[in-house]
Design an enzyme around this catalytic site. Structure first.
Site, PDB file in Angstrom:
ATOM      1  N   LYS A 143       0.868  -1.192   0.000  1.00 50.84           N
ATOM      2  CA  LYS A 143       0.000   0.000   0.000  1.00 50.84           C
ATOM      3  C   LYS A 143       0.891   1.224   0.000  1.00 50.84           C
ATOM      4  O   LYS A 143       2.041   1.177   0.443  1.00 50.84           O
ATOM      5  CB  LYS A 143      -0.881   0.023   1.253  1.00 50.84           C
ATOM      6  CG  LYS A 143      -2.150   0.831   1.088  1.00 50.84           C
ATOM      7  CD  LYS A 143      -3.240   0.005   0.444  1.00 50.84           C
ATOM      8  CE  LYS A 143      -4.449   0.813   0.044  1.00 50.84           C
ATOM      9  NZ  LYS A 143      -5.538  -0.064  -0.408  1.00 50.84           N
ATOM     10  N   ASP A 183      -6.882   4.115  -4.859  1.00 49.95           N
ATOM     11  CA  ASP A 183      -7.615   3.972  -3.593  1.00 49.95           C
ATOM     12  C   ASP A 183      -8.292   5.339  -3.426  1.00 49.95           C
ATOM     13  O   ASP A 183      -8.459   6.069  -4.422  1.00 49.95           O
ATOM     14  CB  ASP A 183      -6.656   3.639  -2.438  1.00 49.95           C
ATOM     15  CG  ASP A 183      -7.381   3.130  -1.187  1.00 49.95           C
ATOM     16  OD1 ASP A 183      -7.641   1.924  -1.097  1.00 49.95           O
ATOM     17  OD2 ASP A 183      -7.697   3.942  -0.286  1.00 49.95           O
ATOM     18  N   GLY A 254     -20.850   7.182   1.709  1.00 49.76           N
ATOM     19  CA  GLY A 254     -19.953   7.638   0.653  1.00 49.76           C
ATOM     20  C   GLY A 254     -20.732   7.967  -0.615  1.00 49.76           C
ATOM     21  O   GLY A 254     -21.942   7.679  -0.715  1.00 49.76           O
ATOM     22  N   ASN A 257     -16.382   6.318  -6.055  1.00 49.26           N
ATOM     23  CA  ASN A 257     -16.360   5.205  -7.013  1.00 49.26           C
ATOM     24  C   ASN A 257     -16.939   3.913  -6.435  1.00 49.26           C
ATOM     25  O   ASN A 257     -17.702   3.205  -7.104  1.00 49.26           O
ATOM     26  CB  ASN A 257     -14.894   4.995  -7.457  1.00 49.26           C
ATOM     27  CG  ASN A 257     -14.725   3.743  -8.271  1.00 49.26           C
ATOM     28  OD1 ASN A 257     -14.348   2.704  -7.749  1.00 49.26           O
ATOM     29  ND2 ASN A 257     -15.033   3.824  -9.538  1.00 49.26           N
ATOM     30  N   ALA A 259     -19.049   3.514  -3.811  1.00 48.26           N
ATOM     31  CA  ALA A 259     -20.487   3.673  -3.557  1.00 48.26           C
ATOM     32  C   ALA A 259     -21.264   3.619  -4.876  1.00 48.26           C
ATOM     33  O   ALA A 259     -22.340   3.016  -4.967  1.00 48.26           O
ATOM     34  CB  ALA A 259     -20.746   5.005  -2.843  1.00 48.26           C
ATOM     35  N   TRP A 260     -20.694   4.220  -5.908  1.00 46.96           N
ATOM     36  CA  TRP A 260     -21.339   4.229  -7.229  1.00 46.96           C
ATOM     37  C   TRP A 260     -21.493   2.808  -7.779  1.00 46.96           C
ATOM     38  O   TRP A 260     -22.574   2.406  -8.230  1.00 46.96           O
ATOM     39  CB  TRP A 260     -20.514   5.119  -8.182  1.00 46.96           C
ATOM     40  CG  TRP A 260     -20.836   4.960  -9.615  1.00 46.96           C
ATOM     41  CD1 TRP A 260     -21.927   5.458 -10.275  1.00 46.96           C
ATOM     42  CD2 TRP A 260     -20.065   4.231 -10.599  1.00 46.96           C
ATOM     43  NE1 TRP A 260     -21.875   5.092 -11.597  1.00 46.96           N
ATOM     44  CE2 TRP A 260     -20.749   4.346 -11.819  1.00 46.96           C
ATOM     45  CE3 TRP A 260     -18.874   3.513 -10.561  1.00 46.96           C
ATOM     46  CZ2 TRP A 260     -20.274   3.759 -12.998  1.00 46.96           C
ATOM     47  CZ3 TRP A 260     -18.397   2.926 -11.722  1.00 46.96           C
ATOM     48  CH2 TRP A 260     -19.087   3.055 -12.914  1.00 46.96           C
TER      49      TRP A 260
END
Ligand code: GLU
Length: 463
Positions: A143, A183, A254, A257, A259-260
């Site tokens: 990460k 991210d 949220g 992206n 949540a969409w």
């Protein structure tokens, strides 16, 4: 003499059977890494859930797998100087954590957000090891990111920042070494700028980043993958419990992206998404977030302001400022924003309101208190490392397509994503089913992911 040898023989094996002591290990880690709250939280959760199984394998403890797996292989931190539109010099911090590459090259996203700290990236990198192991694909855990926040910045500023960031990062990554992706705060625009600079510095066009645009090696379905995969997993959780997702109401947090993608797939599956949220509060849309409203989420995301309130104005629904959506009565709750966004109080309210299933699509979306409440009340609870693994899994599919120099059609990628999510679900059930039939998905995901990496580390010796 004879007796002594016998005694020694009898005593020796007992001395050898040492076991992992989670509390002792946590105390040592807390002393070594004081104040790294999120990282310590993620480690504690994994170690506690794998303790029993781990201690059935004295060879793990002998090889100090637990002590080794909790420390990253290495961490790079670097200064990122760039010039803003007013000509002023700005300085941010950049990080890449190469956590564990026992089962494949380091793989995991980059987060650009003002809240980014080493502790947050270490927790994300640690989670990523087990999430990636669950995907069935050969990917290790990593990460990275920066405390730079792209919101409110011009395209030129974002480009200059990404170029400065990559000027340092490019030395440490590679298609078979470490493959970053997006991210929070890192979408297709940022990946494009990062990739452009990598290509210039390395003189090669490889799959060194995932989440690329389709024109230069990206995969179909990658933008939707985290949300879609999350819903495939949640649907399976419900079906395993003899329920259907059709007709269920869903609270989503949220509006980015993830949540969409989640709202899109949930609506396609016949469920009704009634909330979205931002740092400013949440909207409640009893008719459901569907059709043009889902398209509007993309518009909202493209604006510079990190607020969801304009949705309420545009569609004439209720906006609740300064609060989280978990106070709304729904069947399913899907945290899709960030870590620790659903706490014990929220969990209790959801339970009182009759929630039947909680699927973390954000990373570590629920606090330990919230998780305990869900599990003690036998609510279906899916942890992020299983539920949101569809994003990185599809990144893995992007790596495969890049390595083969071809591009699969959308239905092929989606079918593979489906299979991977079903596989992750099966692993959770295998290791998480309790004697009373309740499936502890957290335990199942942690054990399945951990054991795979532990076995690989053991086979590879002390490195
Ligand atoms: N940031 C995503 C995650 O948390 C995706 C990582 C990737 O695609 O490498 O899994």
């Amino acid at each position: 003499m004879q007796l002594k040898t016998t005694l020694r023989k009898a005593v020796k094996p007992l001395n050898l059977v040492s076991v992992m002591n989670v509390e002792k290990l946590m105390q040592q880690l807390e002393a070594k890494h004081p104040g790294e709250a999120e990282y310590l939280q993620a480690v504690r959760e994994v170690l506690i859930t794998v303790e029993d199984v781990y201690n059935q394998h004295p060879e793990f403890e002998k090889a100090k797998i637990a002590e080794r797996i909790v420390e990253p292989d290495r961490i790079f931190t670097f200064r990122v100087p760039w010039v803003d539109d007013r000509g002023e010099v700005q300085v941010n911090l950049g990080y890449r954590i190469q956590f564990n590459n026992a089962i494949g090259p380091y793989k995991g996203g980059l987060r650009f957000h003002s809240s980014v700290t080493l502790s947050i990236l270490k927790f994300l990198g640690f989670e990523q090891i087990f999430k990636n192991a669950l995907t069935t694909l050969p990917m290790g855990g990593g990460k990275g990111g920066s405390d730079f926040n792209p919101r409110g910045k011009s395209d030129g500023e974002v480009m200059r920042f990404c170029q400065a960031f990559m000027t340092e990062l490019w030395r440490y990554i590679g298609p078979d070494t470490d493959v970053p992706a997006g991210d929070i705060g890192v979408g297709a625009r940022e990946i494009g700028y990062l990739y452009g600079m990598y290509k210039k510095l390395a003189h090669e066009h490889t799959g060194v980043l995932t989440g690329k645009n389709l024109e230069f090696g990206g995969s179909l379905v990658r933008p939707e993958a985290t949300g879609f995969g999350g819903l495939y997993f949640v649907k399976q959780m419900l079906e395993t419990a003899g329920q259907s997702i059709e007709g269920k109401t869903i609270a989503i947090s949220g509006f980015g992206n993830v949540a969409w993608g989640a709202a899109t797939k949930a609506t396609q599956m016949g469920a009704k998404v009634v909330t979205l949220s931002g740092p400013d509060g949440y909207i409640y849309d009893p008719d459901g977030v569907s059709g043009e409203k889902i398209d509007y989420m993309l518009e909202l995301r493209a604006t510079c302001n990190d607020v969801v309130a304009p949705y309420a104005e545009k569609f004439g629904v209720k906006f609740v400022p300064g609060r989280r959506p978990w106070e709304v009565k729904t069947d399913i709750a899907l945290p899709c924003a960030t870590q620790n966004e659903l706490n014990g109080e929220d969990a209790q309210r959801l339970i009182d309101n009759g929630v039947i299933c909680v699927g973390e699509i954000s990373n570590m979306g629920c606090t330990p208190e919230a998780i305990d409440l869900f599990i003690n009340n036998k609510i279906m609870y899916g942890p992020g490392k299983a539920v949101n693994a569809g994003g990185v899994a599809t990144s893995g599919l992007e790596m495969t397509q890049n390595a083969m120099h071809l591009c699969w059609p959308a239905d092929e990628v989606d079918a593979r994503l489906h299979r991977i999510m079903a596989d992750i679900h099966a692993q959770c059930v295998k290791y998480g089913r309790q004697p009373d039939g309740y499936i502890n998905y957290m335990k199942g995901a942690n054990i399945a992911g951990f054991m795979k990496v532990a076995r690989a580390m053991l086979a590879q010796g002390v490195v």
